[in-house]
Motif scaffolding. Structure first.
Motif, PDB file in Angstrom:
ATOM      1  N   GLU A  15       0.849  -1.183   0.000  1.00  0.00           N
ATOM      2  CA  GLU A  15       0.000   0.000   0.000  1.00  0.00           C
ATOM      3  C   GLU A  15       0.886   1.235   0.000  1.00  0.00           C
ATOM      4  O   GLU A  15       1.990   1.230   0.539  1.00  0.00           O
ATOM      5  CB  GLU A  15      -0.904   0.014   1.239  1.00  0.00           C
ATOM      6  CG  GLU A  15      -1.787  -1.208   1.374  1.00  0.00           C
ATOM      7  CD  GLU A  15      -1.082  -2.377   2.041  1.00  0.00           C
ATOM      8  OE1 GLU A  15       0.023  -2.179   2.591  1.00  0.00           O
ATOM      9  OE2 GLU A  15      -1.633  -3.491   1.989  1.00  0.00           O
ATOM     10  N   LYS A  19       0.813   2.819  -6.966  1.00  0.00           N
ATOM     11  CA  LYS A  19       0.377   2.003  -8.098  1.00  0.00           C
ATOM     12  C   LYS A  19      -0.900   2.525  -8.753  1.00  0.00           C
ATOM     13  O   LYS A  19      -1.067   2.395  -9.961  1.00  0.00           O
ATOM     14  CB  LYS A  19       0.262   0.521  -7.731  1.00  0.00           C
ATOM     15  CG  LYS A  19      -0.757   0.199  -6.665  1.00  0.00           C
ATOM     16  CD  LYS A  19      -0.637  -1.261  -6.231  1.00  0.00           C
ATOM     17  CE  LYS A  19      -1.397  -1.491  -4.949  1.00  0.00           C
ATOM     18  NZ  LYS A  19      -2.771  -0.987  -4.928  1.00  0.00           N
ATOM     19  N   GLU A  37      -8.962  -5.242  -7.818  1.00  0.00           N
ATOM     20  CA  GLU A  37      -9.332  -6.388  -6.988  1.00  0.00           C
ATOM     21  C   GLU A  37      -8.880  -6.095  -5.568  1.00  0.00           C
ATOM     22  O   GLU A  37      -7.754  -5.611  -5.398  1.00  0.00           O
ATOM     23  CB  GLU A  37      -8.658  -7.671  -7.492  1.00  0.00           C
ATOM     24  CG  GLU A  37      -9.192  -8.147  -8.839  1.00  0.00           C
ATOM     25  CD  GLU A  37      -8.631  -9.498  -9.277  1.00  0.00           C
ATOM     26  OE1 GLU A  37      -7.875 -10.121  -8.502  1.00  0.00           O
ATOM     27  OE2 GLU A  37      -8.963  -9.914 -10.386  1.00  0.00           O
ATOM     28  N   LEU A  52     -12.259  -6.126   3.977  1.00  0.00           N
ATOM     29  CA  LEU A  52     -11.283  -5.106   4.390  1.00  0.00           C
ATOM     30  C   LEU A  52     -11.771  -4.222   5.527  1.00  0.00           C
ATOM     31  O   LEU A  52     -10.969  -3.653   6.262  1.00  0.00           O
ATOM     32  CB  LEU A  52     -10.884  -4.231   3.196  1.00  0.00           C
ATOM     33  CG  LEU A  52     -10.213  -4.946   2.023  1.00  0.00           C
ATOM     34  CD1 LEU A  52      -9.796  -3.948   0.959  1.00  0.00           C
ATOM     35  CD2 LEU A  52      -9.006  -5.758   2.491  1.00  0.00           C
ATOM     36  N   ARG A  93      -4.137  -4.537  -8.665  1.00  0.00           N
ATOM     37  CA  ARG A  93      -4.022  -5.836  -7.993  1.00  0.00           C
ATOM     38  C   ARG A  93      -4.677  -6.963  -8.788  1.00  0.00           C
ATOM     39  O   ARG A  93      -5.531  -6.739  -9.624  1.00  0.00           O
ATOM     40  CB  ARG A  93      -4.601  -5.826  -6.574  1.00  0.00           C
ATOM     41  CG  ARG A  93      -3.856  -4.878  -5.643  1.00  0.00           C
ATOM     42  CD  ARG A  93      -4.188  -5.178  -4.191  1.00  0.00           C
ATOM     43  NE  ARG A  93      -3.535  -4.237  -3.300  1.00  0.00           N
ATOM     44  CZ  ARG A  93      -2.276  -4.322  -2.897  1.00  0.00           C
ATOM     45  NH1 ARG A  93      -1.540  -5.341  -3.314  1.00  0.00           N
ATOM     46  NH2 ARG A  93      -1.759  -3.435  -2.084  1.00  0.00           N
ATOM     47  N   SER A  97      -1.684 -10.832  -5.640  1.00  0.00           N
ATOM     48  CA  SER A  97      -1.799 -10.260  -4.286  1.00  0.00           C
ATOM     49  C   SER A  97      -2.186 -11.333  -3.279  1.00  0.00           C
ATOM     50  O   SER A  97      -1.726 -11.328  -2.141  1.00  0.00           O
ATOM     51  CB  SER A  97      -2.866  -9.153  -4.240  1.00  0.00           C
ATOM     52  OG  SER A  97      -2.335  -7.914  -4.632  1.00  0.00           O
ATOM     53  N   SER A  98      -3.051 -12.254  -3.701  1.00  0.00           N
ATOM     54  CA  SER A  98      -3.444 -13.318  -2.772  1.00  0.00           C
ATOM     55  C   SER A  98      -2.266 -14.223  -2.446  1.00  0.00           C
ATOM     56  O   SER A  98      -2.117 -14.693  -1.319  1.00  0.00           O
ATOM     57  CB  SER A  98      -4.594 -14.154  -3.356  1.00  0.00           C
ATOM     58  OG  SER A  98      -5.827 -13.522  -3.129  1.00  0.00           O
ATOM     59  N   ASP A 148      -6.949  -0.209   6.123  1.00  0.00           N
ATOM     60  CA  ASP A 148      -7.827  -1.375   6.118  1.00  0.00           C
ATOM     61  C   ASP A 148      -7.218  -2.470   7.002  1.00  0.00           C
ATOM     62  O   ASP A 148      -6.143  -2.305   7.572  1.00  0.00           O
ATOM     63  CB  ASP A 148      -8.135  -1.832   4.681  1.00  0.00           C
ATOM     64  CG  ASP A 148      -6.933  -2.430   3.951  1.00  0.00           C
ATOM     65  OD1 ASP A 148      -6.163  -3.177   4.581  1.00  0.00           O
ATOM     66  OD2 ASP A 148      -6.778  -2.148   2.743  1.00  0.00           O
ATOM     67  N   GLU A 151      -3.713  -3.513   5.990  1.00  0.00           N
ATOM     68  CA  GLU A 151      -2.732  -2.436   6.182  1.00  0.00           C
ATOM     69  C   GLU A 151      -2.344  -2.301   7.651  1.00  0.00           C
ATOM     70  O   GLU A 151      -1.234  -1.872   7.968  1.00  0.00           O
ATOM     71  CB  GLU A 151      -3.310  -1.106   5.673  1.00  0.00           C
ATOM     72  CG  GLU A 151      -3.387  -1.024   4.159  1.00  0.00           C
ATOM     73  CD  GLU A 151      -4.292   0.092   3.665  1.00  0.00           C
ATOM     74  OE1 GLU A 151      -4.192   0.439   2.488  1.00  0.00           O
ATOM     75  OE2 GLU A 151      -5.107   0.604   4.456  1.00  0.00           O
TER      76      GLU A 151
HETATM   77  P1  TMP Z   1      -5.712  -1.665  -2.274  1.00  0.00           P
HETATM   78  O1  TMP Z   1      -6.402  -0.681  -1.419  1.00  0.00           O
HETATM   79  O2  TMP Z   1      -4.310  -1.381  -2.565  1.00  0.00           O
HETATM   80  O3  TMP Z   1      -6.523  -2.044  -3.468  1.00  0.00           O
HETATM   81  O4  TMP Z   1      -5.613  -2.993  -1.421  1.00  0.00           O
HETATM   82  C1  TMP Z   1      -6.615  -3.670  -0.858  1.00  0.00           C
HETATM   83  C2  TMP Z   1      -6.113  -4.484   0.303  1.00  0.00           C
HETATM   84  O5  TMP Z   1      -6.448  -5.847   0.114  1.00  0.00           O
HETATM   85  C3  TMP Z   1      -4.618  -4.438   0.527  1.00  0.00           C
HETATM   86  O6  TMP Z   1      -4.394  -4.325   1.938  1.00  0.00           O
HETATM   87  C4  TMP Z   1      -4.131  -5.777   0.038  1.00  0.00           C
HETATM   88  C5  TMP Z   1      -5.316  -6.673   0.271  1.00  0.00           C
HETATM   89  N1  TMP Z   1      -5.461  -7.805  -0.648  1.00  0.00           N
HETATM   90  C6  TMP Z   1      -5.245  -9.084  -0.181  1.00  0.00           C
HETATM   91  O7  TMP Z   1      -4.907  -9.269   0.989  1.00  0.00           O
HETATM   92  N2  TMP Z   1      -5.404 -10.136  -1.023  1.00  0.00           N
HETATM   93  C7  TMP Z   1      -5.795  -9.982  -2.325  1.00  0.00           C
HETATM   94  O8  TMP Z   1      -5.933 -10.965  -3.056  1.00  0.00           O
HETATM   95  C8  TMP Z   1      -6.015  -8.636  -2.799  1.00  0.00           C
HETATM   96  C9  TMP Z   1      -6.427  -8.426  -4.221  1.00  0.00           C
HETATM   97  C10 TMP Z   1      -5.839  -7.586  -1.941  1.00  0.00           C
END
Ligand code: TMP
Length: 204
Positions: A15, A19, A37, A52, A93, A97-98, A148, A151
């Motif tokens: 975060e 990006k 995503e 989140l 994402r 990310s997962s 979130d 984070e």
């Molecule tokens: P973002 O606000 O950067 O879009 O991120 C959303 C949050 O979700 C970020 O803390 C990372 C998390 N995340 C996962 O834990 N697993 C996942 O598969 C995705 C897509 C996001």
């Protein structure tokens, strides 16, 4: 595929890495659809809120499965139809990310999470992935909004996530571009656009 073939691009990173800003620049360059995503569809927006921002602690596998559910729906109802229409897709994402957050950060195992996601997206991984790499110790001052659930995790969690992203990139260098997120925005954009165009021609 013609040289202006539609390409599926994903941005990854911690975060506060910038990006979203860079994703918008690629969208302008390609005339692409911008999505994210979790939360790129109405169903996904509900999942994003639950995962989140819910108050209840979420079991790690439940978290991974909810992310995968968001992704399965996102792929089949938005990403694939858009690509099939000839338009490129840029996603903030992706399934990677997962692998990093749930596989490495939560300790579920990168391979186990990869398997579940491969089924959810029926093997349709992004064609190009841009990792804006940022030392977790540097993200504090870049995050100037409320955090979130992910984070808020400890620094060690974010170190595991970062190192998983770097390992994924090293294992598949044609697909991934790794950039130091602290570099100047314009410089980063130039490299990213060059990489995306190259990947696009390679797919053609
Ligand atoms: P973002 O606000 O950067 O879009 O991120 C959303 C949050 O979700 C970020 O803390 C990372 C998390 N995340 C996962 O834990 N697993 C996942 O598969 C995705 C897509 C996001």
């Amino acid at each position: 595929m013609p040289s202006d073939a539609a390409i599926y691009v994903a941005f990854e990173g911690g975060e506060g890495s910038g990006k979203s800003t860079q994703a918008k620049r690629v969208v302008e360059h390609l005339g692409a659809l911008l999505t994210r995503e979790p939360g790129g569809t109405p169903l996904g927006a509900g999942i994003r809120e639950l995962v989140l921002h819910g108050d209840e602690p979420v079991d790690p596998w439940a978290e991974a499965m909810l992310m995968a559910a968001d992704r399965a729906h996102h792929l089949s109802t938005l990403v694939e139809p858009t690509l099939a229409s000839g338009r490129s897709v840029v996603s903030d994402r992706s399934a990677f990310s997962s692998l990093a957050y749930q596989g490495a950060g939560r300790g579920l195992g990168v391979e186990a999470v990869r398997e579940v996601n491969d089924r959810a997206i029926r093997g349709r991984w992004p064609d190009a992935v841009i990792l804006l790499d940022l030392d977790p110790d540097q993200r504090g001052h870049r995050l100037n909004r409320s955090l979130d659930r992910l984070e808020r995790e400890a620094d060690e969690f974010h170190r595991l996530v970062r190192s998983a992203f770097l390992d994924l990139a090293a294992a598949d260098p044609d697909r991934w571009l790794v950039l130091d997120a602290t570099r100047g925005r314009g410089e980063l954009t130039a490299e990213i656009l060059g990489f995306v165009d190259e990947r696009r021609s390679a797919l053609a």
